[in-house]
Design a protein around this motif. Structure first.
Motif, mmCIF file in Angstrom:
data_model
loop_
_atom_site.group_PDB
_atom_site.id
_atom_site.type_symbol
_atom_site.label_atom_id
_atom_site.label_comp_id
_atom_site.label_asym_id
_atom_site.label_seq_id
_atom_site.Cartn_x
_atom_site.Cartn_y
_atom_site.Cartn_z
ATOM 1 N N PHE B 225 17.685 196.164 130.285
ATOM 2 C CA PHE B 225 18.632 197.044 129.621
ATOM 3 C C PHE B 225 18.518 196.937 128.106
ATOM 4 N N GLU B 226 18.357 195.686 127.647
ATOM 5 C CA GLU B 226 18.255 195.384 126.232
ATOM 6 C C GLU B 226 17.081 196.155 125.618
ATOM 7 N N VAL B 229 17.757 199.962 125.477
ATOM 8 C CA VAL B 229 18.637 200.365 124.374
ATOM 9 C C VAL B 229 17.877 200.331 123.050
ATOM 10 N N TYR B 230 17.155 199.259 122.838
ATOM 11 C CA TYR B 230 16.434 199.069 121.579
ATOM 12 C C TYR B 230 15.367 200.143 121.379
ATOM 13 N N ALA B 233 16.919 203.531 120.810
ATOM 14 C CA ALA B 233 17.524 203.658 119.489
ATOM 15 C C ALA B 233 16.488 203.890 118.395
ATOM 16 N N TYR B 240 19.486 209.088 121.195
ATOM 17 C CA TYR B 240 20.290 207.868 121.320
ATOM 18 C C TYR B 240 21.694 208.115 120.773
#
Lengths: 308, 262
Positions: B225-226, B229-230, B233, B240
């Motif tokens: 998930f991390e 998201v990164y 973004a 995003y």
């Protein structure tokens, strides 16, 4: 439980963040304010980079104001035309504000400017609120009636060109003041991570003389869209919106607000305002102290810009 | 295989007997080999730092037990290099403002020294310098110009700040021998570590003399998930932002729906 924030690039305790969201949500529910001006400084105090705090808080305000906006809409308390004019100004202000944040980040002055903006705003608004509420408390104790403001008077605003008719607000005024007001609030949203209701609502009542029943709805309408645009702009220009942090704040915030509203209904208006004023001045003093006190570390390291 | 190695050792030993002591040191000398427990490490949303095991062996060890302490090891781990700006505050009109800024190129994002004992006890300063062991040996390339005497302060500030962030670290008794030749060390990577290629250089010493080095790599990556998201973004910032807004609207509306039922 530790959670890694992908954009802030640090590991935080999820319960601390949820608790912060809950506490600020409680206060905003109790006082009937957005809470951005409390949440952003709290995030900065807890080590989140200022620019991430501001952008993420704009994202959270979308969540905390959307339900209120919808409720006001259903009660027909939104002046869409006036809201749209405010919004056009707001978007322009947000574009400018996000660009200012971008430049300040490159110059290494973003933390300073955000802190200075907060000290100025919180100091001014806190002082005004405190004086006003103390006067109100004094008057109600002395048994004097609280003077209602005179309405219907014409002021300098009525002399400006580009007049527009706002049917819902029963106003025929120049488009310039709402555009400028919107732009100013948009700028605040982008630089400070606040909805700006604390500027918007009094300005609409006293400056534009919008009837009170449409003030809250129209201001919420504008806040939802301006903070949404600010979030998208910060995400594209600065990559500073931390969705993981925002989600935790949202969850804590909505729960806290539910309890805050119930407590707030039992307290008297002027006492509530005096309490809020003291809180605002407290946050202001803490930020001011950080600016003046000798920092433990004079040096700081940050990422280089322009590389990507 | 084993017989071959033994035979060669015997042969070399016999030869070196006849040759000079220098030749003896060169031919039968010990060498080191090492590896890490995980070459690819994933940063996920519950990432709060990770501990990696580095293990290895000293070949041709003449040590009989770990307590002998015949050998010393100094392991240097370096993270991916990054560009930095270092700023210094000074007081302007009563408030502390960033007044000086200096960019740096290729600063190791992570630097750890793991050793059997403090490195200054292991070898002489010149040798440590030559091998690039120690915070003083970290190459920090400043781009701009400095006021007189300022370069040292800026350099030290990077090391000091990175140390408090847990990104530059020393473990002075972080390597331990398990047997006569086997050793293990733990590498601590904090949550704020940068992702990318990490290099590990393992240096072997005996009585203050440098014997041999071994290099290995490990790769730190964002996952789950991390990572999503990164990447989202930074690669699709507009979408995003839109997604963040949609999530916020849904969260706000969901909250109203839930609490209305009460």
């Amino acid at each position: 439980m530790q959670i890694y924030l992908p954009i802030a690039e640090l590991s935080v305790n999820a319960f601390v963040i949820l608790g912060m969201g809950g506490a600020v949500g409680f206060l905003s529910g109790m006082f009937g304010v957005g809470g951005g001006f409390l949440m952003t400084p709290l995030l900065i105090f807890s080590g989140i980079p200022s620019s991430v705090a501001v952008a993420t808080e704009a994202n959270q305000i979308v969540a905390s104001s959307v339900s209120g906006a919808v409720a006001q809409w259903q009660r027909n308390n939104v002046d869409i035309k006036l809201g749209t004019v405010l919004l056009i100004g707001g978007i322009a202000g947000a574009i400018l504000g996000v660009q200012i944040v971008k430049v300040l980040r490159e110059l290494g002055q973003v933390d300073l400017i955000i802190a200075l903006s907060y000290v100025t705003f919180l100091g001014t608004i806190g002082t005004l609120m405190l004086i006003e509420s103390l006067n109100a408390i004094r008057k109600s104790r002395a048994g004097e009636p609280v003077a209602a403001r005179k309405s219907g008077q014409h002021n300098w605003i009525h002399g400006l060109p580009f007049k527009m008719r706002f049917k819902r607000s029963k106003l025929y005024i120049s488009a310039i003041p709402p555009l400028l007001l919107g732009a100013f609030v948009g700028l605040l949203a982008a630089i400070m991570g606040v909805g700006g209701g604390f500027v918007m609502v009094p300005a609409m009542i006293y400056l534009l003389r919008v009837p009170t029943n449409v003030v809250v709805g129209t201001s919420l309408f504008q806040i939802v869209f301006v903070t949404a645009v600010t979030t998208i702009l910060h995400a594209t220009q600065n990559q500073t919106v931390d969705a993981v942090l925002a989600m935790m704040l949202m969850v804590g915030g909505v729960i806290g607000a539910q309890f805050g509203v119930r407590v707030g209904q039992r307290l008297r208006g002027e006492q509530l305002r005096a309490l809020l004023a003291i809180l605002v001045l407290g946050v202001c003093a803490r930020l001011a102290y950080n600016l003046v006190a000798m920092p433990g570390e004079l040096y700081s390291i940050g990422p280089a810009f322009g590389g990507h | 295989m084993r017989g071959g190695v033994c035979g060669a050792t015997v042969l070399i030993a016999a030869l070196s007997f006849a040759l000079s002591s220098l030749a003896l040191a060169q031919d039968s000398r010990e060498s080191v080999e090492a590896d890490v427990s995980t070459r690819r490490i994933a940063i996920e949303s519950d990432f709060s730092g990770v501990r990696i095991l580095l293990f290895g062996a000293v070949e041709n060890s003449t040590q009989t037990a770990p307590e002998d302490g015949l050998y010393d090891l100094a392991i240097v781990i370096e993270g991916p290099r990054e560009e930095l700006i270092v700023r210094r505050k000074s007081k302007v009109a009563g408030i502390w403002v960033n007044t000086e800024a200096n960019p740096y190129k290729a600063v190791p994002s992570y630097y750890a020294i793991i050793s059997t004992r403090p490195v200054d006890e292991i070898a002489r300063p010149q040798l440590l310098k030559w091998l690039g062991i120690g915070f003083d040996q970290i190459k920090l390339l400043a781009v701009g110009k400095f006021e007189e005497g300022e370069e040292k302060n800026f350099r030290e500030s990077i090391i000091r700040i990175k140390e408090t962030q847990g990104l530059y670290r020393k473990a002075e008794h972080g390597v331990a021998f398990i047997g006569s030749s086997l050793f293990r060390a733990t590498i601590d990577l904090p949550a704020n570590v940068s992702v990318g290629e990490f290099s590990a250089r393992v240096h072997l010493f005996r009585n203050g003399a440098y014997l041999n080095s071994y290099n290995t790599q490990l790769n730190l990556q964002r996952e789950g998930f991390e990572r999503l998201v990164y990447t989202f973004a930074f690669e699709y910032p507009f979408f995003y932002g839109v997604a963040a807004v949609i999530l916020a609207v849904l969260a706000g509306l969901a909250a109203t729906a839930i609490f209305k039922r009460d």
